[in-house]
Design an enzyme around this catalytic site. Structure first.
Site, PDB file in Angstrom:
ATOM      1  N   GLY A  81     -50.897   1.068  28.338  1.00 55.25           N
ATOM      2  CA  GLY A  81     -51.968   0.770  27.293  1.00 55.25           C
ATOM      3  C   GLY A  81     -53.144   0.344  27.734  1.00 55.25           C
ATOM      4  O   GLY A  81     -53.163  -0.136  29.009  1.00 55.25           O
ATOM      5  N   ARG A 145     -48.138   7.208  29.549  1.00 55.08           N
ATOM      6  CA  ARG A 145     -47.011   6.364  29.712  1.00 55.08           C
ATOM      7  C   ARG A 145     -45.690   7.021  30.409  1.00 55.08           C
ATOM      8  O   ARG A 145     -44.646   6.510  30.444  1.00 55.08           O
ATOM      9  CB  ARG A 145     -46.493   5.582  28.286  1.00 55.08           C
ATOM     10  CG  ARG A 145     -47.257   4.583  27.711  1.00 55.08           C
ATOM     11  CD  ARG A 145     -46.642   3.860  26.644  1.00 55.08           C
ATOM     12  NE  ARG A 145     -47.404   2.810  26.132  1.00 55.08           N
ATOM     13  CZ  ARG A 145     -47.864   1.546  26.481  1.00 55.08           C
ATOM     14  NH1 ARG A 145     -47.220   1.214  27.678  1.00 55.08           N
ATOM     15  NH2 ARG A 145     -48.679   0.720  25.985  1.00 55.08           N
ATOM     16  N   ASP A 176     -43.940  -2.257  34.532  1.00 58.76           N
ATOM     17  CA  ASP A 176     -43.271  -1.122  34.914  1.00 58.76           C
ATOM     18  C   ASP A 176     -44.173  -0.084  35.711  1.00 58.76           C
ATOM     19  O   ASP A 176     -43.505   0.530  36.663  1.00 58.76           O
ATOM     20  CB  ASP A 176     -42.716  -0.418  33.424  1.00 58.76           C
ATOM     21  CG  ASP A 176     -41.711  -1.240  32.669  1.00 58.76           C
ATOM     22  OD1 ASP A 176     -40.972  -1.862  33.252  1.00 58.76           O
ATOM     23  OD2 ASP A 176     -42.002  -1.147  31.462  1.00 58.76           O
ATOM     24  N   LYS A 202     -52.682  -4.815  35.500  1.00 61.86           N
ATOM     25  CA  LYS A 202     -53.117  -4.620  34.072  1.00 61.86           C
ATOM     26  C   LYS A 202     -52.280  -5.124  33.116  1.00 61.86           C
ATOM     27  O   LYS A 202     -51.075  -4.560  33.140  1.00 61.86           O
ATOM     28  CB  LYS A 202     -53.627  -3.274  34.141  1.00 61.86           C
ATOM     29  CG  LYS A 202     -54.193  -2.816  32.483  1.00 61.86           C
ATOM     30  CD  LYS A 202     -53.196  -1.457  32.157  1.00 61.86           C
ATOM     31  CE  LYS A 202     -51.911  -1.885  31.558  1.00 61.86           C
ATOM     32  NZ  LYS A 202     -51.350  -0.828  30.965  1.00 61.86           N
ATOM     33  N   THR A 203     -52.666  -5.630  31.819  1.00 60.19           N
ATOM     34  CA  THR A 203     -52.030  -5.704  30.668  1.00 60.19           C
ATOM     35  C   THR A 203     -52.655  -6.736  29.705  1.00 60.19           C
ATOM     36  O   THR A 203     -52.718  -7.808  30.286  1.00 60.19           O
ATOM     37  CB  THR A 203     -50.413  -5.804  30.670  1.00 60.19           C
ATOM     38  OG1 THR A 203     -50.184  -5.725  29.358  1.00 60.19           O
ATOM     39  CG2 THR A 203     -49.872  -6.966  31.406  1.00 60.19           C
ATOM     40  N   ASP A 205     -51.327  -8.020  27.595  1.00 64.78           N
ATOM     41  CA  ASP A 205     -50.072  -8.850  27.201  1.00 64.78           C
ATOM     42  C   ASP A 205     -49.893 -10.225  28.086  1.00 64.78           C
ATOM     43  O   ASP A 205     -49.246 -11.139  27.672  1.00 64.78           O
ATOM     44  CB  ASP A 205     -48.481  -8.316  27.322  1.00 64.78           C
ATOM     45  CG  ASP A 205     -48.660  -7.281  26.416  1.00 64.78           C
ATOM     46  OD1 ASP A 205     -49.516  -6.756  25.584  1.00 64.78           O
ATOM     47  OD2 ASP A 205     -47.451  -6.380  26.033  1.00 64.78           O
TER      48      ASP A 205
HETATM   49  P1  FBP Z   1     -49.090  -2.214  28.477  1.00 59.02           P
HETATM   50  O1  FBP Z   1     -47.820  -3.015  28.710  1.00 59.02           O
HETATM   51  O2  FBP Z   1     -48.930  -0.914  28.935  1.00 59.02           O
HETATM   52  O3  FBP Z   1     -50.422  -2.970  29.041  1.00 59.02           O
HETATM   53  O4  FBP Z   1     -49.257  -2.315  26.993  1.00 59.02           O
HETATM   54  C1  FBP Z   1     -49.690  -3.079  26.083  1.00 59.02           C
HETATM   55  C2  FBP Z   1     -49.602  -3.091  24.762  1.00 59.02           C
HETATM   56  O5  FBP Z   1     -50.704  -3.141  24.205  1.00 59.02           O
HETATM   57  C3  FBP Z   1     -48.618  -4.008  23.748  1.00 59.02           C
HETATM   58  O6  FBP Z   1     -49.229  -5.059  23.455  1.00 59.02           O
HETATM   59  C4  FBP Z   1     -48.331  -3.023  22.801  1.00 59.02           C
HETATM   60  O7  FBP Z   1     -46.904  -3.547  22.012  1.00 59.02           O
HETATM   61  C5  FBP Z   1     -48.277  -1.685  23.266  1.00 59.02           C
HETATM   62  O8  FBP Z   1     -49.183  -1.672  24.372  1.00 59.02           O
HETATM   63  C6  FBP Z   1     -48.476  -0.591  22.188  1.00 59.02           C
HETATM   64  O9  FBP Z   1     -48.266   0.755  22.699  1.00 59.02           O
HETATM   65  P2  FBP Z   1     -48.910   1.892  22.386  1.00 59.02           P
HETATM   66  O10 FBP Z   1     -50.535   2.095  22.807  1.00 59.02           O
HETATM   67  O11 FBP Z   1     -48.325   3.181  23.197  1.00 59.02           O
HETATM   68  O12 FBP Z   1     -49.036   1.898  20.774  1.00 59.02           O
END
Ligand code: FBP
Length: 551
Positions: A81, A145, A176, A202-203, A205
């Site tokens: 993400g 992803r 991951d 990165k994230t 979250d």
């Molecule tokens: P990452 O763990 O890859 O950084 O992504 C986090 C996130 O933003 C979450 O908060 C959210 O649930 C998810 O990605 C949403 O994913 P997508 O962009 O595939 O809808």
């Protein structure tokens, strides 16, 4: 392309580097620290990573560099993400490479890990990279992803790397993706390819952290963006005095974002998934708690409020957690039969017939919309896509039902009008805050030093973040140090341990000490929009989480 005045101004922003990274590269050397162990399952992980396990933590110090002088070609990918600051990791890496040797080359593989498999790339140049300095988003090369984890994939990556004479690959991703970086590093080391792999944390979250990684990049900007919006809603609620706003915020699993927004905005209710799990609170316990706060405020004449709901909450509620895990197994095992079902009614019959009695009852008790959302496609890692489950709407409708019953019994005399919001994608591509702009640039710059010093299987780390950038420290941590074994899809897998909210940690403890007051009184705080220019105490502040953790 027309650009906004802010974007134009941000091109000129010079990210602040730690003093050690400002030094002449020839005067920065590796200082080796202790040998490392994985956080648990040491013997199993050692056996899985015979070439890269147990390496030493390193930091950079001012001393003559012993790095071999050679021209480098480095590949970089963005994975998972979007998170504010990703562009700056790349610009930091690019600037360091070019500063060391104008002939060094940086290739960006497009669309995430699949770019490496399909050999889709761009070679960065000054003109190209200058258009992305200090901007949000991952559009510089895109992200994806795709999981990079099988030996067949690694062979393809090896061929692609050989085609471009890559010395190293930098993987910018979450837990991951960095797990996959460690496995790829081990593969390259075992095959004696000489190709190095470096990760960057990165994230948005905020769940890729530990005793060395103080925060993942993007968390700061995303939380500040959501907090601006939540503060604005609080002010609206306090002006109109007629709505209860239920705001779901991102965070696939951990509730760090919800907690940080709570610390920044002091809303009436904040649910924390980790607490719900620890206290084994059922869905009905949560709804009754919300109804209690609504009732208590209404007794003071306050028929309005703001509640923050973490996106990952649903998976922490014990009975829903069991249901989701059964659904995951069922949908994986019965994929073929399930895909042939004509409509939702058929899916409903099929699913409820195969779930355990308890999970079938929980599934039946949920509104149809939520049932459908729980059956939607999993992400490539097999996770339920919690961003698409409308927990905030579920809580509004269930709270309204409880309050209706209370009203009939004369236990609730107020009014309840719920409005729902979801703040997620709004925060992932914001212009990085000064903190994230500086932090990310430093992470990328530092990744170059790790490469130049021949290291592989390391994550780029910058620490001491609650102080100003000049005082930050830079170094590397072996990725295997962060790993444990988890049972995924029927197999034991080495994975980076996700950092959940610690209920005995300072940020949660502080929230807990204030919670009762924030519930019934109106103590809203209004952080306002991220400021990029102005006094440092406004522009360069870190998150409350980081400040409390490093207090
Ligand atoms: P990452 O763990 O890859 O950084 O992504 C986090 C996130 O933003 C979450 O908060 C959210 O649930 C998810 O990605 C949403 O994913 P997508 O962009 O595939 O809808």
């Amino acid at each position: 392309m027309s650009i906004s005045p802010l974007q134009k101004a941000r091109y000129e922003y010079r990210p602040k580097l730690p003093l050690i990274l400002q030094s002449d590269i020839a005067n920065v050397a590796v200082k080796y620290g202790k040998e490392t162990q994985s956080v648990s399952d040491q013997e199993k992980i050692r056996a899985m990573f015979p070439n890269t396990y147990g390496m030493k933590e390193i930091s950079f110090v001012n001393a003559p560099s012993s790095a071999e002088k050679k021209t480098l070609t480095v590949g970089v990918i963005l994975s998972g993400g979007q998170a504010p600051g990703g562009h700056n990791v790349i610009t930091g890496l690019y600037d360091a490479l070019k500063k060391a040797d104008r002939n060094n080359v940086l290739l960006g593989f497009k669309g995430g890990p699949s770019g490496l498999l399909d050999d889709k790339y761009v070679e960065f140049t000054d003109d190209f990279i200058n258009e992305y300095r200090n901007t949000g988003g991952f559009d510089i090369i895109g992200s994806g992803r795709t999981k990079l984890e099988t030996v067949e994939q690694f062979r393809v990556v090896r061929q692609v790397a050989a085609r471009h004479n890559l010395n190293a690959i930098v993987i910018i991703g979450g837990d991951d993706s960095n797990t996959n970086a460690a496995v790829l590093a081990e593969y390259f080391a075992a095959e004696k390819t000489g190709i190095q792999v470096i990760g960057c944390p990165k994230t948005i979250d905020g769940d890729l952290k530990n005793d060395v990684i103080e925060t993942s990049f993007g968390f700061d900007t995303a939380c500040k963006t959501y907090s601006e919006l939540i503060g604005n809603i609080e002010r609206d609620a306090n002006s109109a005095k007629k709505y209860w706003h239920f705001i779901k915020v991102m965070g696939r699993s951990a509730s760090h974002i919800a907690l940080e927004c709570a610390l920044e905005c002091q809303p009436n209710i904040t649910l924390v998934g980790e607490e719900v799990e620890a206290k084994k609170q059922s869905l009905s316990d949560i709804v009754n708690y919300i109804a209690d706060v609504v009732t208590a405020r209404s007794e003071r004449g306050l028929n309005y409020g703001v509640a923050i709901v973490p996106e990952g909450l649903i998976e922490f509620i014990p009975e829903v957690k069991v249901l989701i895990s059964e659904l995951n197994d069922l949908l994986a095992k019965e994929e073929a039969a399930y895909s042939r079902l004509a409509d939702f009614d058929a899916q409903f019959e099929f699913i409820t017939g195969k779930l355990s009695g308890a999970s079938a009852a929980v599934f039946r008790s949920l509104p149809a919309d939520i049932q459908k959302q729980l059956l939607m496609d999993r992400d490539p890692h097999g996770n339920v896509q919690v961003s698409r489950i409308e927990t905030e709407k579920l809580l509004i409708s269930m709270t309204a039902a409880v309050l209706k019953e209370r009203k009939e019994k004369g236990l609730f005399k107020g009014s309840f009008s719920g409005l729902n919001h979801f703040f997620g994608y709004e925060g992932r591509c914001a212009f990085p805050s000064n903190f994230d702009a500086d932090y990310c640039y430093s992470l990328g710059y530092n990744a170059f030093l790790l490469i130049a010093n021949g290291l592989t299987g390391y994550m780029s780390v910058v620490t001491g973040l609650s102080k100003g950038p000049a005082a930050w420290q830079a170094g590397g941590i072996p990725i295997t140090k962060m790993m444990n074994i988890e049972h995924r899809h029927g197999q034991d897998k080495p994975v980076i341990r996700k950092a959940l909210v610690e209920l005995d940690g300072k940020p949660f403890k502080y929230f807990e000490s204030q919670r009762k007051t924030w519930e019934v009184e109106t103590c809203y705080t209004f952080p306002g929009a991220i400021q990029y220019y102005g006094p440092a105490e406004v522009c360069d502040i870190t998150t409350r989480t980081l400040a409390l953790e490093q207090e």
